[in-house]
Each structure stands twice: as C-alpha cells, then as structure tokens.
Design an enzyme around this catalytic site. Structure first.
Site, PDB file in Angstrom:
ATOM      1  N   ASP A  95     -66.829  25.054 -17.262  1.00 17.31           N
ATOM      2  CA  ASP A  95     -65.493  24.640 -17.703  1.00 17.31           C
ATOM      3  C   ASP A  95     -65.433  23.139 -17.984  1.00 17.31           C
ATOM      4  O   ASP A  95     -64.751  22.692 -18.898  1.00 17.31           O
ATOM      5  CB  ASP A  95     -64.528  24.945 -16.533  1.00 17.31           C
ATOM      6  CG  ASP A  95     -63.186  25.490 -16.984  1.00 17.31           C
ATOM      7  OD1 ASP A  95     -63.024  25.757 -18.178  1.00 17.31           O
ATOM      8  OD2 ASP A  95     -62.302  25.652 -16.126  1.00 17.31           O
ATOM      9  N   LYS A 177     -50.414  24.954 -12.510  1.00 13.87           N
ATOM     10  CA  LYS A 177     -50.731  24.765 -13.930  1.00 13.87           C
ATOM     11  C   LYS A 177     -51.942  23.853 -14.064  1.00 13.87           C
ATOM     12  O   LYS A 177     -51.869  22.659 -13.800  1.00 13.87           O
ATOM     13  CB  LYS A 177     -49.560  24.139 -14.692  1.00 13.87           C
ATOM     14  CG  LYS A 177     -49.789  24.304 -16.203  1.00 13.87           C
ATOM     15  CD  LYS A 177     -49.119  23.273 -17.065  1.00 13.87           C
ATOM     16  CE  LYS A 177     -49.943  22.076 -17.375  1.00 13.87           C
ATOM     17  NZ  LYS A 177     -51.212  22.296 -18.067  1.00 13.87           N
ATOM     18  N   GLU A 252     -50.067  11.710  -8.064  1.00 13.80           N
ATOM     19  CA  GLU A 252     -51.405  11.122  -7.872  1.00 13.80           C
ATOM     20  C   GLU A 252     -51.880  10.715  -9.253  1.00 13.80           C
ATOM     21  O   GLU A 252     -52.245  11.571 -10.064  1.00 13.80           O
ATOM     22  CB  GLU A 252     -52.372  12.160  -7.282  1.00 13.80           C
ATOM     23  CG  GLU A 252     -51.952  12.749  -5.956  1.00 13.80           C
ATOM     24  CD  GLU A 252     -52.171  11.792  -4.805  1.00 13.80           C
ATOM     25  OE1 GLU A 252     -52.843  10.762  -4.996  1.00 13.80           O
ATOM     26  OE2 GLU A 252     -51.657  12.070  -3.713  1.00 13.80           O
ATOM     27  N   CYS A 286     -60.405   9.445 -10.869  1.00 12.67           N
ATOM     28  CA  CYS A 286     -59.270   8.512 -10.742  1.00 12.67           C
ATOM     29  C   CYS A 286     -59.654   7.305  -9.921  1.00 12.67           C
ATOM     30  O   CYS A 286     -59.155   6.215 -10.136  1.00 12.67           O
ATOM     31  CB  CYS A 286     -58.093   9.240 -10.110  1.00 12.67           C
ATOM     32  SG  CYS A 286     -58.498  10.021  -8.548  1.00 12.67           S
ATOM     33  N   GLU A 387     -57.280   2.153 -17.774  1.00 11.76           N
ATOM     34  CA  GLU A 387     -58.165   3.173 -17.227  1.00 11.76           C
ATOM     35  C   GLU A 387     -58.938   3.807 -18.386  1.00 11.76           C
ATOM     36  O   GLU A 387     -58.341   4.181 -19.400  1.00 11.76           O
ATOM     37  CB  GLU A 387     -57.338   4.246 -16.518  1.00 11.76           C
ATOM     38  CG  GLU A 387     -58.204   5.303 -15.873  1.00 11.76           C
ATOM     39  CD  GLU A 387     -57.395   6.402 -15.204  1.00 11.76           C
ATOM     40  OE1 GLU A 387     -56.434   6.891 -15.831  1.00 11.76           O
ATOM     41  OE2 GLU A 387     -57.730   6.771 -14.073  1.00 11.76           O
TER      42      GLU A 387
HETATM   43  P1  NAD Z   1     -52.919  14.323 -17.975  1.00 12.56           P
HETATM   44  O1  NAD Z   1     -51.861  13.479 -17.357  1.00 12.56           O
HETATM   45  O2  NAD Z   1     -53.060  14.315 -19.433  1.00 12.56           O
HETATM   46  O3  NAD Z   1     -52.702  15.858 -17.559  1.00 12.56           O
HETATM   47  C1  NAD Z   1     -52.590  16.269 -16.218  1.00 12.56           C
HETATM   48  C2  NAD Z   1     -51.861  17.587 -16.167  1.00 12.56           C
HETATM   49  O4  NAD Z   1     -50.519  17.366 -16.586  1.00 12.56           O
HETATM   50  C3  NAD Z   1     -52.425  18.651 -17.108  1.00 12.56           C
HETATM   51  O5  NAD Z   1     -52.347  19.911 -16.495  1.00 12.56           O
HETATM   52  C4  NAD Z   1     -51.504  18.546 -18.297  1.00 12.56           C
HETATM   53  O6  NAD Z   1     -51.455  19.715 -19.075  1.00 12.56           O
HETATM   54  C5  NAD Z   1     -50.176  18.292 -17.615  1.00 12.56           C
HETATM   55  N1  NAD Z   1     -49.137  17.687 -18.462  1.00 12.56           N
HETATM   56  C6  NAD Z   1     -49.290  16.941 -19.581  1.00 12.56           C
HETATM   57  N2  NAD Z   1     -48.086  16.606 -20.086  1.00 12.56           N
HETATM   58  C7  NAD Z   1     -47.155  17.131 -19.270  1.00 12.56           C
HETATM   59  C8  NAD Z   1     -45.726  17.121 -19.249  1.00 12.56           C
HETATM   60  N3  NAD Z   1     -45.020  16.499 -20.183  1.00 12.56           N
HETATM   61  N4  NAD Z   1     -45.082  17.762 -18.252  1.00 12.56           N
HETATM   62  C9  NAD Z   1     -45.768  18.393 -17.277  1.00 12.56           C
HETATM   63  N5  NAD Z   1     -47.130  18.445 -17.248  1.00 12.56           N
HETATM   64  C10 NAD Z   1     -47.812  17.807 -18.224  1.00 12.56           C
HETATM   65  O7  NAD Z   1     -54.274  13.922 -17.232  1.00 12.56           O
HETATM   66  P2  NAD Z   1     -55.745  14.457 -17.524  1.00 12.56           P
HETATM   67  O8  NAD Z   1     -56.228  13.854 -18.794  1.00 12.56           O
HETATM   68  O9  NAD Z   1     -55.807  15.935 -17.346  1.00 12.56           O
HETATM   69  O10 NAD Z   1     -56.534  13.813 -16.274  1.00 12.56           O
HETATM   70  C11 NAD Z   1     -56.936  12.502 -16.230  1.00 12.56           C
HETATM   71  C12 NAD Z   1     -55.948  11.628 -15.478  1.00 12.56           C
HETATM   72  O11 NAD Z   1     -55.710  12.161 -14.181  1.00 12.56           O
HETATM   73  C13 NAD Z   1     -56.467  10.225 -15.260  1.00 12.56           C
HETATM   74  O12 NAD Z   1     -55.458   9.288 -15.513  1.00 12.56           O
HETATM   75  C14 NAD Z   1     -56.827  10.217 -13.791  1.00 12.56           C
HETATM   76  O13 NAD Z   1     -56.830   8.943 -13.195  1.00 12.56           O
HETATM   77  C15 NAD Z   1     -55.803  11.107 -13.223  1.00 12.56           C
HETATM   78  N6  NAD Z   1     -56.236  11.626 -11.922  1.00 12.56           N
HETATM   79  C16 NAD Z   1     -55.651  11.131 -10.780  1.00 12.56           C
HETATM   80  C17 NAD Z   1     -56.084  11.567  -9.531  1.00 12.56           C
HETATM   81  C18 NAD Z   1     -55.469  11.050  -8.258  1.00 12.56           C
HETATM   82  O14 NAD Z   1     -55.584  11.739  -7.248  1.00 12.56           O
HETATM   83  N7  NAD Z   1     -54.844   9.893  -8.246  1.00 12.56           N
HETATM   84  C19 NAD Z   1     -57.111  12.519  -9.455  1.00 12.56           C
HETATM   85  C20 NAD Z   1     -57.684  12.984 -10.628  1.00 12.56           C
HETATM   86  C21 NAD Z   1     -57.238  12.528 -11.858  1.00 12.56           C
END
Ligand code: NAD
Length: 492
Positions: A95, A177, A252, A286, A387
């Site tokens: 995946d 989700k 987070e 992250c 980032e």
């Molecule tokens: P993203 O914010 O694009 O997406 C995260 C999730 O949110 C996905 O499931 C996405 O479909 C959903 N999403 C997107 N738009 C939304 C909306 N309008 N309403 C509700 N849900 C929505 O992040 P990504 O690209 O999947 O992951 C990378 C990011 O995650 C990086 O910024 C990373 O730092 C962060 N991250 C943080 C931690 C932590 O614990 N602090 C851990 C892992 C990743």
C-alpha cells in the site's frame, strides 16, 4: 512471502460492502503496479455507518460492559494483529512502499497499542473527590458516543491503532477514514476487528476523499470527537469546522523538527541518530529530524562524516530486508519533494549529496529519490521552514546553547527535537528550552505507547498514547450524592 490483497469491499456497519463512492487506485510504489481498485465510501455509506454506530454505542449490552469486559475485545484484537502481523505488514508495504522491516514493526506496535489500551482501561480509576458538604462527590469518565479517526498514509496501521484502540477502550464507536493513497491496510485491521467479535457497528472503515468523507465526519452532528493526524492546513480547517459544533478535536500535525549536535557529542552515535531520524521511512515522518544544527567547532568534520554515511545508505525495494531507504508513496509526492529541492537550490542552497532519482534496473517504475542534504542557507530559508515529508535534510551551524534554542524555536512547528551531547545538564536545559512535544536525547524516533505524544504550535493540539490517552476519548461527569436525607433548607 506474498498474501492476497484485500478485495474491493469496505467494512461498514458490521458488514463487508462495496463502497458506493469514487474508485481509489492503490499502487505499489516500488514498481508502480496496480494493487487494487477500491471503491471508496459515498456519503450514503458514511451516513449508514454513523446511524449504525449510534445504535451500537447506545445498546445497553455494550454500555453496561465493565472495563475489564470491554478490555477483552482489545486483547483479542491485539492477538489477531500479532498473529497476522506478517500479512498486515505485507499489505501495508504494498500500500505504501515502506520496507517490510518497518511495516512488520508497525504491525507489532499496533498490537501493542491495543494490548496497552486494554490493560490501561482495566486499571483506570474514577475519583471520589473531597466532599465539601453533606454529600459525596464523584468524578467519573464516560464514553463520548460516536467518534471518528482520520489518518494519513505514512504509517497507517500504527496511527489507526492509536485512534481505534483508545476510542473503543473508552466505550465509543469509531469510524475510521484512512488516506486515499493507502486504502488497503485498514481493511486488514477491519478483518481482525470483525474476528474479535466486537459488536457490529462500533467500527467502520470509510476510505474516500478528505473533502467528501472526511468533511462529513467532521461536520455531522452525531460525531462527538474527531482525532485527526495529517497536515497542518487540513488540521486547521478541521479545527474551524469543529468549533462550529463545539466538538473536541485532537490534531497531530506536521513538523520541521530540529536535531542538535553539540561538539562534545559521540559523533558516531550522532551520525547514526541523524540518519535514522531523517532518512528512515524515506523521510515521510511527521517527526523527521529535518533541520540539523551542528555546533560550529565540529561542523566540517561532522557534515563530511554525515554525507559519507548518507551516500552509503541502501536504497532499494520494499521487500528487500537490507533496504534502508524505500520508495516514496506516490509519484505526485516525489514531484513535491523535487520541487522543494529545486526551490532551495534556486534560493542559493548548496547540494551536499542526493537531489536526484537513483538510476538502474532496480529503480525502474518505482518512486525512488536519493537521500538529500542541503546547506549554505540560514534558518529563514523556505527549506528550513516548510515540511517536505521526504528524504531531505538541511544543515546549519550554531554557536552555543542560546543560539541553538533560539534557532530551533524560530519555526511555526513544534513537534519534536533531538539533542546529541555528553553533558546531561546541558541536554536537560536545551530539552526544557525547546518548544516541542517530544525531545530525544542521544537517540531519536524511539516510541513507547505508554508515553504521551503530540505537538505544540502548528504541530497540533492534544496528546495521544499513555493512560491519559483513553481519557481524551471520554467525557468527565460529576455526580453529587446526598447524605443528609433531608429536604433542602432553601425550600423550607
Ligand atoms: P493530509 O492532511 O493531506 O491528509 C490526512 C487525512 O486527512 C487523509 O485521510 C485525508 O484524506 C484527510 N483529509 C484531507 N482533507 C480533509 C478535509 N477537508 N476534511 C477531513 N479530512 C480531510 O496528510 P497526508 O498527506 O495524508 O499526511 C502527511 C501529513 O501528516 C504530514 O504533514 C505529516 O507531518 C502529518 N503527520 C502527522 C503526524 C503526527 O502524529 N503529528 C503523524 C503522521 C503524519
């Protein structure tokens, strides 16, 4: 070792159903082959999951379970994950492209999360608070009701477990989700949860777009809490919508974490720690230690050691157990990483190593990118502020403790920090001076489910993990119990 990938069915409201939403293509990042087309959840699917979750969570048979009885489900899920960890790891590597070594560790850590939350639940205590009248006062914790977890693609099984385990432990229903780039592994989690006998409806998996499925979960009034892990801007938008309905959220978010190497550090320990901190998970973490501060006295020596060690890292296939740097998740994400590096170079950064895709048959079709180190900019440069979420490190010199604390804190994020020094008192002072949710001293990226995790500033709000992690999914209720047996004097 290969396993059948999950078929095109979502686990919604206790049954495996074909999603009625848009198809999601899951590709294997190591060679670009199509894993599966999964039909995501539609709004009708989300509404069905919410409706069934409401029924399930208010069922007296579930509500009246005592903590140790509810904990049994968590133990069963933990055992189910552990027993099928190899399969879960395989699916997650397909995946996300992550190395099989890492996904195996993530699966086992997810099992540990369920086990810990089960055990923590059994030992959580309500309080008899000091009485200030002729009554007893109790403070008890209760389930919130129907909740949601929204997770990113970078470590899905681990971040899913960090939400689902405490939510269920607390007595809630939870709708999960996952990110569109990683729709498969959460279906493996659903398989294990179904086998645990958890009452139907308490857990559903709803892959789909953030703007549709995610947004519905955030805005629907039946959802009583959202725990979100993802990017800062998306998190900010969720917080705004949650404010409208006064719903608690845990966020987070992203990071641009400083790693600090003092001149008195053990340089071999520091080199290994810096490499692991920023280049493991191909930088898609992250907490990646993506801003490196090296004390001026050892700057040249340390940086040349680091560059040599970086060039020796083994970039390779996700299923090769010797691989240290696996492919990135998606070609679009690699394009973003490349754009950050191009911009840094255009702004005057010096490329010390990397900055390109590796060449050769091994890498054909895969989303590979070489670990990259940049220098020659100051802390105000975009490369030091934004980032990147890829294998890109920027190195800066510093003079003393005060200077490095100021530079380290001069950033919107506040997720993590690494400190390498032989001086314990100095490590303590810097650890206390740095604005971050987690600080590692002479190590990096160690994790324990018993230790709270979260960020400050743009890195988020709230903490996950630890015993208090369950309480974050509960509402506190105060109960006054009269002892006088008399009518209230006011009414006399
Ligand atoms: P993203 O914010 O694009 O997406 C995260 C999730 O949110 C996905 O499931 C996405 O479909 C959903 N999403 C997107 N738009 C939304 C909306 N309008 N309403 C509700 N849900 C929505 O992040 P990504 O690209 O999947 O992951 C990378 C990011 O995650 C990086 O910024 C990373 O730092 C962060 N991250 C943080 C931690 C932590 O614990 N602090 C851990 C892992 C990743």
């Amino acid at each position: 070792m290969t396993y059948e990938l999950p078929v095109d069915r979502l686990f919604i409201a206790g049954a495996w159903r074909q999603g009625r939403g848009a198809p999601i293509n899951s590709h294997f990042p190591a060679d670009g082959t199509l894993n599966r087309v999964v039909h995501g959840a539609s709004i009708e699917d989300v509404d069905l999951a919410i409706e069934r979750a409401q029924t399930a969570v208010s069922d007296p048979a579930w509500r009246s379970l005592r903590p140790h009885e509810r904990a049994r489900f968590l133990y069963k899920i933990a055992d189910g994950i552990a027993q099928t960890a190899e399969r879960i790891a395989y699916v997650q590597s397909r995946d996300t492209g992550k190395t099989i070594t890492e996904t195996t560790a993530l699966a086992l850590s997810a099992a540990g999360t369920f086990r810990y939350m089960g055990a923590a639940l059994e030992t959580l205590e309500d309080a008899l608070t000091p009485s200030r009248g002729d009554y007893l006062t109790f403070s008890v914790y209760e389930a919130l009701g129907v909740t949601a977890g929204i997770t990113p693609w970078n470590s899905p099984i681990a971040s899913d477990a960090q939400k689902v385990a405490p939510a269920l432990a607390a007595g809630n229903a939870i709708l999960l989700k996952p990110a569109s780039w990683s729709p498969l592994v959460c279906l493996e989690l659903a398989r294990v949860i179904e086998a645990s006998g958890l009452p139907a409806g308490l857990f559903s998996v709803l892959p789909g777009s953030g703007s549709l499925v995610g947004e519905r979960l955030v805005t629907d009034r039946a959802i009583r809490k959202v725990s979100f892990t993802g990017g800062t801007e998306v998190g900010r938008g969720i917080a705004r919508k949650a404010a409208e309905k006064l719903m608690p959220v845990s966020l987070e978010l992203g990071g641009k974490s400083p790693t600090i190497v003092f001149a008195d550090a053990d340089l071999d320990v520091a080199v290994a720690g810096v490499l692991f901190g920023v280049f493991s998970s191909t930088g898609q973490s992250c907490i990646a230690g993506s801003r490196l501060f090296v004390q001026r006295a050892i700057y040249d020596t340390f940086v040349s050691k680091l560059v040599a060690a970086t060039q020796a890292l083994r970039i390779g296939h996700s299923f090769d157990r010797t691989t240290q740097v696996a492919p990135l998740i998606h070609p679009d994400h690699r394009s973003d990483v490349e754009a950050h590096v191009r911009r840094a170079l255009a702004e005057g950064a010096e490329l010390l190593t990397g900055g390109e895709r590796p060449q050769g048959a091994t890498y054909e079709g895969g989303v590979y990118y070489r670990p990259t180190i940049l220098a020659g900019v100051d802390n105000a440069a975009a490369i030091c502020r934004e980032e990147i979420f890829g294998p890109v490190l920027v190195v800066l010199p510093f003079d003393d403790e005060g200077d490095v604390i100021a530079q380290g804190n001069d950033n919107e994020y506040g997720l993590a920090c690494g400190i390498y020094t032989a001086d314990f008192a100095k490590a303590w002072r810097v650890a206390r001076g740095i604005e971050a949710g987690t600080v590692w001293i002479n190590t990096y990226k160690q994790f324990s489910i018993s230790t709270p995790f979260g960020g400050v500033k743009d890195s988020g709000v709230g903490r996950e993990k630890g015993r208090e992690g369950i309480r974050a999914w509960m509402a506190q209720k105060s109960i006054y119990f009269d002892l006088s047996g008399k009518p209230h004097p006011w009414a006399r």
